[in-house]
Design a protein around this motif. Structure first.
Motif, PDB file in Angstrom:
ATOM      1  N   ILE A  40       0.886  -1.354  -0.189  1.00 16.42           N
ATOM      2  CA  ILE A  40      -0.108  -0.070   0.009  1.00 16.42           C
ATOM      3  C   ILE A  40       0.927   1.355   0.016  1.00 16.42           C
ATOM      4  O   ILE A  40       1.935   1.439   0.930  1.00 16.42           O
ATOM      5  N   GLY A  41       0.653   1.889  -0.966  1.00 14.52           N
ATOM      6  CA  GLY A  41       1.247   3.521  -0.818  1.00 14.52           C
ATOM      7  C   GLY A  41       0.593   4.367  -0.062  1.00 14.52           C
ATOM      8  O   GLY A  41       0.904   4.875   0.902  1.00 14.52           O
ATOM      9  N   THR A  42      -0.829   4.457  -0.237  1.00 16.63           N
ATOM     10  CA  THR A  42      -1.882   5.239   0.360  1.00 16.63           C
ATOM     11  C   THR A  42      -3.189   4.335   0.311  1.00 16.63           C
ATOM     12  O   THR A  42      -3.565   4.031  -0.864  1.00 16.63           O
ATOM     13  N   ALA A  43      -3.779   3.989   1.586  1.00 14.03           N
ATOM     14  CA  ALA A  43      -4.926   3.243   1.666  1.00 14.03           C
ATOM     15  C   ALA A  43      -6.154   4.055   1.148  1.00 14.03           C
ATOM     16  O   ALA A  43      -6.133   5.302   1.087  1.00 14.03           O
ATOM     17  N   GLY A  44      -7.019   3.274   0.634  1.00 11.47           N
ATOM     18  CA  GLY A  44      -8.200   3.839  -0.031  1.00 11.47           C
ATOM     19  C   GLY A  44      -9.106   2.625  -0.755  1.00 11.47           C
ATOM     20  O   GLY A  44      -8.970   1.307  -0.410  1.00 11.47           O
ATOM     21  N   SER A  45      -9.681   2.967  -1.606  1.00 15.20           N
ATOM     22  CA  SER A  45     -10.693   2.166  -2.455  1.00 15.20           C
ATOM     23  C   SER A  45     -10.241   2.079  -4.010  1.00 15.20           C
ATOM     24  O   SER A  45      -9.737   3.042  -4.387  1.00 15.20           O
ATOM     25  N   ILE A  46     -10.487   0.842  -4.614  1.00 12.91           N
ATOM     26  CA  ILE A  46     -10.135   0.473  -6.272  1.00 12.91           C
ATOM     27  C   ILE A  46     -11.816   0.531  -6.600  1.00 12.91           C
ATOM     28  O   ILE A  46     -12.559  -0.183  -5.922  1.00 12.91           O
ATOM     29  N   GLN A  47     -11.805   1.289  -7.701  1.00  8.43           N
ATOM     30  CA  GLN A  47     -12.962   1.377  -8.441  1.00  8.43           C
ATOM     31  C   GLN A  47     -12.882   0.189  -9.780  1.00  8.43           C
ATOM     32  O   GLN A  47     -11.875   0.485 -10.471  1.00  8.43           O
ATOM     33  N   VAL A  48     -13.695  -0.642  -9.845  1.00  6.70           N
ATOM     34  CA  VAL A  48     -13.552  -1.682 -10.998  1.00  6.70           C
ATOM     35  C   VAL A  48     -14.736  -1.476 -12.105  1.00  6.70           C
ATOM     36  O   VAL A  48     -15.857  -1.368 -11.631  1.00  6.70           O
ATOM     37  N   SER A  49     -14.439  -1.402 -13.417  1.00  6.00           N
ATOM     38  CA  SER A  49     -15.246  -0.911 -14.333  1.00  6.00           C
ATOM     39  C   SER A  49     -14.914  -1.638 -15.413  1.00  6.00           C
ATOM     40  O   SER A  49     -13.926  -2.616 -15.698  1.00  6.00           O
ATOM     41  N   ASN A  50     -15.794  -1.572 -16.615  1.00  5.80           N
ATOM     42  CA  ASN A  50     -15.611  -2.338 -17.785  1.00  5.80           C
ATOM     43  C   ASN A  50     -14.662  -1.339 -18.660  1.00  5.80           C
ATOM     44  O   ASN A  50     -15.039  -0.425 -18.655  1.00  5.80           O
ATOM     45  N   ALA A  51     -13.753  -2.168 -19.315  1.00 11.89           N
ATOM     46  CA  ALA A  51     -13.058  -1.287 -19.996  1.00 11.89           C
ATOM     47  C   ALA A  51     -13.635  -1.264 -21.567  1.00 11.89           C
ATOM     48  O   ALA A  51     -14.558  -2.067 -21.944  1.00 11.89           O
ATOM     49  N   THR A  52     -13.578  -0.213 -22.519  1.00 16.45           N
ATOM     50  CA  THR A  52     -14.625  -0.157 -23.470  1.00 16.45           C
ATOM     51  C   THR A  52     -14.103  -0.296 -24.840  1.00 16.45           C
ATOM     52  O   THR A  52     -14.590   0.135 -25.834  1.00 16.45           O
ATOM     53  N   GLY A  53     -12.608  -0.300 -25.085  1.00 15.54           N
ATOM     54  CA  GLY A  53     -12.041  -0.498 -26.328  1.00 15.54           C
ATOM     55  C   GLY A  53     -10.838  -1.698 -26.301  1.00 15.54           C
ATOM     56  O   GLY A  53     -10.357  -2.163 -25.205  1.00 15.54           O
ATOM     57  N   ALA A  54     -10.528  -2.058 -27.477  1.00 15.40           N
ATOM     58  CA  ALA A  54      -9.403  -3.131 -27.466  1.00 15.40           C
ATOM     59  C   ALA A  54      -7.992  -2.537 -27.135  1.00 15.40           C
ATOM     60  O   ALA A  54      -7.720  -1.488 -27.281  1.00 15.40           O
ATOM     61  N   TRP A  55      -7.457  -3.465 -26.516  1.00 15.09           N
ATOM     62  CA  TRP A  55      -5.890  -3.158 -26.047  1.00 15.09           C
ATOM     63  C   TRP A  55      -5.022  -4.475 -25.992  1.00 15.09           C
ATOM     64  O   TRP A  55      -5.689  -5.496 -25.833  1.00 15.09           O
ATOM     65  N   THR A  56      -3.852  -4.417 -25.860  1.00 14.97           N
ATOM     66  CA  THR A  56      -3.149  -5.602 -25.616  1.00 14.97           C
ATOM     67  C   THR A  56      -1.982  -5.308 -24.428  1.00 14.97           C
ATOM     68  O   THR A  56      -1.553  -4.116 -24.554  1.00 14.97           O
ATOM     69  N   GLU A  57      -1.392  -6.362 -23.836  1.00 10.04           N
ATOM     70  CA  GLU A  57      -0.510  -6.170 -22.782  1.00 10.04           C
ATOM     71  C   GLU A  57       0.783  -5.420 -23.405  1.00 10.04           C
ATOM     72  O   GLU A  57       1.328  -4.502 -22.675  1.00 10.04           O
ATOM     73  N   SER A  58       1.224  -5.771 -24.412  1.00  9.40           N
ATOM     74  CA  SER A  58       2.560  -5.561 -24.943  1.00  9.40           C
ATOM     75  C   SER A  58       2.515  -4.257 -25.781  1.00  9.40           C
ATOM     76  O   SER A  58       3.436  -3.443 -25.859  1.00  9.40           O
ATOM     77  N   THR A  59       1.324  -3.641 -25.908  1.00  7.02           N
ATOM     78  CA  THR A  59       1.422  -2.179 -26.658  1.00  7.02           C
ATOM     79  C   THR A  59       0.517  -0.981 -25.970  1.00  7.02           C
ATOM     80  O   THR A  59       0.722   0.090 -26.072  1.00  7.02           O
ATOM     81  N   VAL A  60      -0.162  -1.485 -24.950  1.00  2.40           N
ATOM     82  CA  VAL A  60      -0.959  -0.258 -24.355  1.00  2.40           C
ATOM     83  C   VAL A  60      -0.110   0.483 -23.385  1.00  2.40           C
ATOM     84  O   VAL A  60       0.801   0.399 -22.979  1.00  2.40           O
ATOM     85  N   VAL A  61      -0.353   1.744 -23.803  1.00  2.00           N
ATOM     86  CA  VAL A  61       0.262   3.153 -23.302  1.00  2.00           C
ATOM     87  C   VAL A  61      -0.695   4.313 -22.539  1.00  2.00           C
ATOM     88  O   VAL A  61      -1.851   4.047 -22.938  1.00  2.00           O
ATOM     89  N   PHE A  62      -0.491   4.959 -21.938  1.00  2.00           N
ATOM     90  CA  PHE A  62      -1.504   6.070 -21.424  1.00  2.00           C
ATOM     91  C   PHE A  62      -2.310   6.793 -22.680  1.00  2.00           C
ATOM     92  O   PHE A  62      -3.217   6.781 -22.640  1.00  2.00           O
ATOM     93  N   ASN A  63      -1.562   7.208 -23.611  1.00  2.00           N
ATOM     94  CA  ASN A  63      -1.874   7.836 -24.650  1.00  2.00           C
ATOM     95  C   ASN A  63      -2.968   7.010 -25.628  1.00  2.00           C
ATOM     96  O   ASN A  63      -3.838   7.504 -26.020  1.00  2.00           O
TER      97      ASN A  63
END
Length: 460
Positions: free
Chosen positions: A66-89
């Motif tokens: 834990i860096g800072t305690a709190g809560s995680i929100q879990v949602s559905n992702a809405t677009g295609a992505w892959t582990e080896s290519t996904v970046v913030f942009n």
């Protein structure tokens, strides 16, 4: 009945490094400037998995630290992505929220019900773009990824299928009869039956005594005197002539008043009783009274004697002995500070070496050995963060014992375009229980940009 599904892709993205791919990181950072994505390939599951009524699907996560305690929100992702290519942009948008998970401490599993999303993906596989995890407020939480080499608790889907209903148990013995309820109120009186026929007339009683004679009535009036006969010549006095006839009787006088009625004679004896008349029709039955309270359940009968113990089954054949593994393997994965050309980290560390300025000195990053053994190999690789970072340079990782360098080390040169593997030199290095050990990274490669340093230390 439960089964688990492992992820096909997991990675986190960081707005501070918008073009960096963290797909090979051993952890998933959620919160701060980072968010994570997790995807599962469901194509190999049997048809109808998780669709039965009562089935439940959980997303299970391991909280590494834990860096800072709190809560995680879990949602559905809405677009295609892959582990080896996904970046913030290029990260997919965060879709409909499924729910939140509170996290207060590290070193624990947390889970959330994702049944609706799972069943949607089974019905329409094209909708399966996985889950998006974001921190709420100031939360900053580090989860294990499928690349973790320390705790190795990757995210999983837990499928809990609804089983068939078991047979009905035997009916228990009937309890003792309860006490009789209170008597119901008396029903209304039935209509009066028809009058019976009149009995026979009794015999005439004896005649009463004759009443007293009434008083004599008054004497009737004297009748009128008859006419005087003609006077005869005076003759000689003759003999006295015969007496003339008696005059007619005068009319009868009126009847006297009736005398008073004599006293009534005594009543005769009562005649015999006539035959009893027929019984009238029975009146209608009154309403049934309320049922009394049920009596208390009788005590459960004593348990029957235990059946005889079944005979022991045959002992299964002994499985083949597995190959002997290494006595101890210590793995670490850290990101260097990029501000110094030498720093220390524990052989089991995971995370960012810049946190709080720690891991720069030996006394801030060491492991106390639980038992004696001899370290005979040290494998090490370095990969740039982000991938494609220029520069690079030589990096050497050396095992330290009780505050002093040993002969066991491994060197690698990161060219800035990918990961390579360092080769072990020196060793073996014997250690005793209670000795402290640490790894020291030196060289231009750790000063010229951030890199992920991964090590595997073997002790026989």
């Amino acid at each position: 009945m439960a089964q688990t599904v492992s992820p096909s892709d997991d990675a986190h993205v960081n707005s501070a490094f918008p073009a960096v791919n963290f797909g090979n990181s051993p952890f998933l950072e959620v919160g701060g400037t980072s968010q994570a994505f997790i995807k599962f390939d469901l194509s190999s599951l049997p048809a109808g998995s998780g669709l039965a009524s009562g089935s439940k699907i959980n997303l299970v996560l391991w909280v590494n630290r834990i860096g800072t305690a709190g809560s995680i929100q879990v949602s559905n992702a809405t677009g295609a992505w892959t582990e080896s290519t996904v970046v913030f942009n290029s990260a997919p948008s965060v879709g409909t929220s499924i729910g939140t998970v509170p996290v207060a401490t590290g070193g624990q599993f947390v889970s959330i019900d994702v049944t609706a999303s799972f069943q949607n993906w089974i019905a329409t596989p094209a909708n399966n773009q996985g889950f998006a995890l974001t921190g709420i407020g100031s939360a900053d939480i580090f989860l294990d990824s499928k690349e973790s080499v320390t705790t190795s608790h990757q995210p999983t889907l837990q499928l809990i299928e609804a089983g068939p209903i078991g047979p009905t148990g035997a009916v228990g013995a009937t309890g003792a009869t309860g006490a009789t309820g209170a008597t119901g109120s008396t029903g209304a009186t039935g209509a009066t039956g028809a009058t019976g026929s009149t009995g026979a007339t009794g015999a005439v009683g004896a005649t009463g005594a004759t009443g007293a004679t009434g008083s004599t009535g008054a004497t009737g009036a004297v009748g009128a005197t008859g006419a005087v006969g003609a006077t005869g010549s005076t003759g000689a006095t003759g003999a006295v002539g015969a007496t003339g006839a008696t005059g007619a009787v005068g009319a009868t006088g009126a009847v006297g008043a009736t005398g008073a009625v004599g006293a009534t004679g005594a009543v005769g004896a009562t005649g015999a009783t006539g035959a009893t008349g027929a019984i009238g029709l029975t009146g209608a039955t009154g309403a049934t009274g309320a049922v009394g309270l049920t009596g208390a359940t009788g005590a459960t009968g004593a348990a029957g004697p235990a059946g005889p113990t079944g005979s022991l089954g045959l002992t299964g054949a002994t499985g083949a002995t597995g190959a002997t593994g290494p006595a101890l393997v210590l793995a670490a994965s850290v990101v260097n500070p990029a501000t110094v050309s030498s720093f220390y980290f524990s052989p089991t560390a995971s995370g960012d070496a810049t946190v709080g300025g720690n891991w720069v000195l030996y006394n801030q990053a060491f492991l106390t050995m639980p038992s004696a053994c001899a370290f005979d190999s040290l494998y090490f690789n370095a990969s740039a963060v982000p991938s494609g970072l220029g520069g690079g340079g030589a990096i050497t990782v050396t095992l330290w014992k009780n505050g002093a360098a040993t002969a066991l080390s491994s060197a690698d040169t990161d060219t800035g375009v990918g990961a390579s593997v360092g080769i072990t030199t020196g060793g073996p290095v014997a250690v005793s229980a209670g000795d402290t050990i640490s790894l020291n990274a030196t060289g231009a490669g750790i000063f010229n940009g951030q890199r992920i340093l991964s090590t595997s230390l073997h002790c026989q």
